[in-house]
Write an enzyme that holds these catalytic residues in place. Structure first.
Site, short mmCIF file in Angstrom:
data_model
loop_
_atom_site.label_atom_id
_atom_site.label_comp_id
_atom_site.label_asym_id
_atom_site.label_seq_id
_atom_site.Cartn_x
_atom_site.Cartn_y
_atom_site.Cartn_z
N ILE A 137 0.04 -10.13 -12.96
CA ILE A 137 0.47 -8.87 -13.58
C ILE A 137 -0.15 -8.77 -14.98
CG2 ILE A 137 2.46 -7.48 -14.28
CD1 ILE A 137 4.20 -9.02 -12.31
N TYR A 175 5.82 -23.45 -7.78
CA TYR A 175 5.87 -21.99 -7.87
C TYR A 175 5.61 -21.37 -6.48
CZ TYR A 175 4.60 -17.24 -9.28
OH TYR A 175 4.54 -15.86 -9.41
N LYS A 205 8.37 -19.19 -4.33
CA LYS A 205 8.16 -17.78 -3.98
C LYS A 205 8.09 -17.61 -2.45
CE LYS A 205 8.11 -15.64 -8.00
NZ LYS A 205 9.19 -14.68 -8.34
N1 NAP Z 1 3.67 -12.25 -14.51
C1 NAP Z 1 2.96 -12.41 -13.40
O1 NAP Z 1 1.71 -12.47 -13.43
C2 NAP Z 1 3.65 -12.51 -12.07
C3 NAP Z 1 2.88 -12.64 -10.90
C4 NAP Z 1 3.55 -12.72 -9.67
C5 NAP Z 1 4.93 -12.66 -9.62
N2 NAP Z 1 5.62 -12.54 -10.79
C6 NAP Z 1 7.07 -12.47 -10.71
O2 NAP Z 1 7.47 -11.19 -11.16
C7 NAP Z 1 8.73 -11.28 -11.83
C8 NAP Z 1 8.62 -10.66 -13.20
O3 NAP Z 1 7.55 -11.23 -13.94
P1 NAP Z 1 7.46 -10.94 -15.50
O4 NAP Z 1 6.06 -11.22 -15.91
O5 NAP Z 1 8.08 -9.62 -15.79
O6 NAP Z 1 8.39 -12.11 -16.06
P2 NAP Z 1 9.15 -12.18 -17.48
O7 NAP Z 1 8.56 -11.21 -18.44
O8 NAP Z 1 9.19 -13.63 -17.85
O9 NAP Z 1 10.61 -11.68 -17.11
C9 NAP Z 1 11.52 -12.47 -16.40
C10 NAP Z 1 12.89 -12.19 -16.95
O10 NAP Z 1 13.84 -12.98 -16.21
C11 NAP Z 1 14.71 -13.60 -17.16
N3 NAP Z 1 15.26 -14.84 -16.63
C12 NAP Z 1 14.64 -16.04 -16.54
N4 NAP Z 1 15.48 -16.96 -16.04
C13 NAP Z 1 16.66 -16.34 -15.80
C14 NAP Z 1 17.91 -16.77 -15.31
N5 NAP Z 1 18.11 -18.04 -14.97
N6 NAP Z 1 18.91 -15.88 -15.22
C15 NAP Z 1 18.73 -14.60 -15.60
N7 NAP Z 1 17.54 -14.12 -16.06
C16 NAP Z 1 16.53 -14.99 -16.18
C17 NAP Z 1 13.82 -13.86 -18.37
O11 NAP Z 1 14.60 -14.12 -19.53
P3 NAP Z 1 13.94 -14.96 -20.75
O12 NAP Z 1 12.72 -14.20 -21.18
O13 NAP Z 1 15.02 -15.00 -21.77
O14 NAP Z 1 13.60 -16.31 -20.19
C18 NAP Z 1 13.04 -12.57 -18.43
O15 NAP Z 1 13.71 -11.56 -19.12
C19 NAP Z 1 9.12 -12.75 -11.82
O16 NAP Z 1 9.95 -13.02 -10.73
C20 NAP Z 1 7.77 -13.45 -11.64
O17 NAP Z 1 7.89 -14.72 -11.05
C21 NAP Z 1 5.02 -12.46 -12.00
#
Ligand code: NAP
Length: 243
Positions: free
Chosen positions: A194, A161, A165
């Site tokens: 988040i 991860y 990133k």
């Molecule tokens: N959550 C955290 O604490 C956190 C912290 C730091 C950074 N981030 C980053 O912030 C971003 C958003 O986080 P989040 O919590 O909103 O994540 P999330 O709720 O899992 O949303 C990610 C979205 O991307 C979609 N996705 C996954 N693989 C894909 C692919 N190959 N092609 C097209 N779409 C795809 C997912 O679809 P499915 O649900 O159908 O798989 C989901 O709708 C991500 O990049 C994550 O790495 C998150």
């Protein structure tokens, strides 16, 4: 909440639009009268998540794409957006995911590949497709990538991860330098944890009030695509809340 009048009528592509951050960004962009092209893995899930958030899926162009593969399909989607709206002004690469893998010497190869693909390759393929259009159009543009705090230095047990990133950061910096001459800015957001239902479930005893909300991150993204941020490119912006 700041609404920037200059954003009305702009066209934005948002990947991962049905996720926690994606929905918050979609809602805020809609409120700013930005026209939307939303990409996610599954169309039915995306439509359902939009409806749950009281957003009308019919008001957006929707693409169901696996952004880790089929470059031709990704290019075709961007062409479809341009045919529909006439242009793309903004791209927000939110699609991504997380898997811990344990120590590197015990980690499965699949976890490494999955992290590099879902976090770095998705941003590369969609950014390349949109940037080609923006360069040809000669009207500037904005690209915002979602990296993570864990990109800044290696973290035990989440090397895949963290490295993926970090790749998003290097991609951001390279593209920012390449596209400066075209008036296209490319920046990255570094969220810490988040405040999402999934994170609350996996860490129920943490102080959730310290976590940054999707809505707060969305406001930083809105600033980055506004005229006020026209001179910011290649930045990695920490958005940590109080964590
Ligand atoms: N959550 C955290 O604490 C956190 C912290 C730091 C950074 N981030 C980053 O912030 C971003 C958003 O986080 P989040 O919590 O909103 O994540 P999330 O709720 O899992 O949303 C990610 C979205 O991307 C979609 N996705 C996954 N693989 C894909 C692919 N190959 N092609 C097209 N779409 C795809 C997912 O679809 P499915 O649900 O159908 O798989 C989901 O709708 C991500 O990049 C994550 O790495 C998150």
């Amino acid at each position: 909440m700041a609404i920037y009048p200059e954003l009305a009528g702009k066209v934005a592509v948002i990947s991962g639009a049905g996720g926690n951050l994606g929905i918050a960004v979609t809602r805020l962009f809609h409120a700013a009268n930005i026209r939307l092209a939303l990409v996610d893995l599954r169309e039915d899930t995306l439509r359902q998540r939009l409806r749950e958030a009281n957003l009308d899926p019919e008001q957006a162009l929707i693409g169901a794409l696996d952004l880790t593969q089929k470059r031709a399909a990704i290019d075709e989607f961007v062409s479809r957006v341009v045919a529909h709206y006439g242009k793309v002004d903004i791209l927000v690469n939110i699609a991504g995911g997380f898997r811990a893998g344990g120590p590197v010497h015990e980690m499965d190869e699949e976890i490494w590949d999955f992290m590099m693909n879902i976090n770095a390759k998705t941003a590369f393929l969609l950014s390349a497709a949109v940037a080609r259009h923006m360069v040809a159009r000669q009207a500037g543009g904005r690209i915002v990538n979602i990296s993570a705090r864990a990109a800044l230095s290696g973290v035990p047990t989440i090397s895949g991860y963290s490295a993926s990133k970090a790749a998003v950061l290097r991609l951001t910096e390279s593209m920012a330098a390449e596209l400066l001459q075209y008036g296209i800015t490319v920046n990255a957001i570094l969220p810490s944890v988040i405040d999402t239902p999934q994170n609350r479930m996996s860490d129920p005893n943490a102080d959730h009030s310290k976590w940054v909300t999707p809505e707060s991150i969305a406001e930083v993204i809105l600033f980055l695509i506004s005229d006020s941020a026209r001179d910011i490119s290649g930045a990695a912006i920490p958005v940590y809340g109080r964590a």
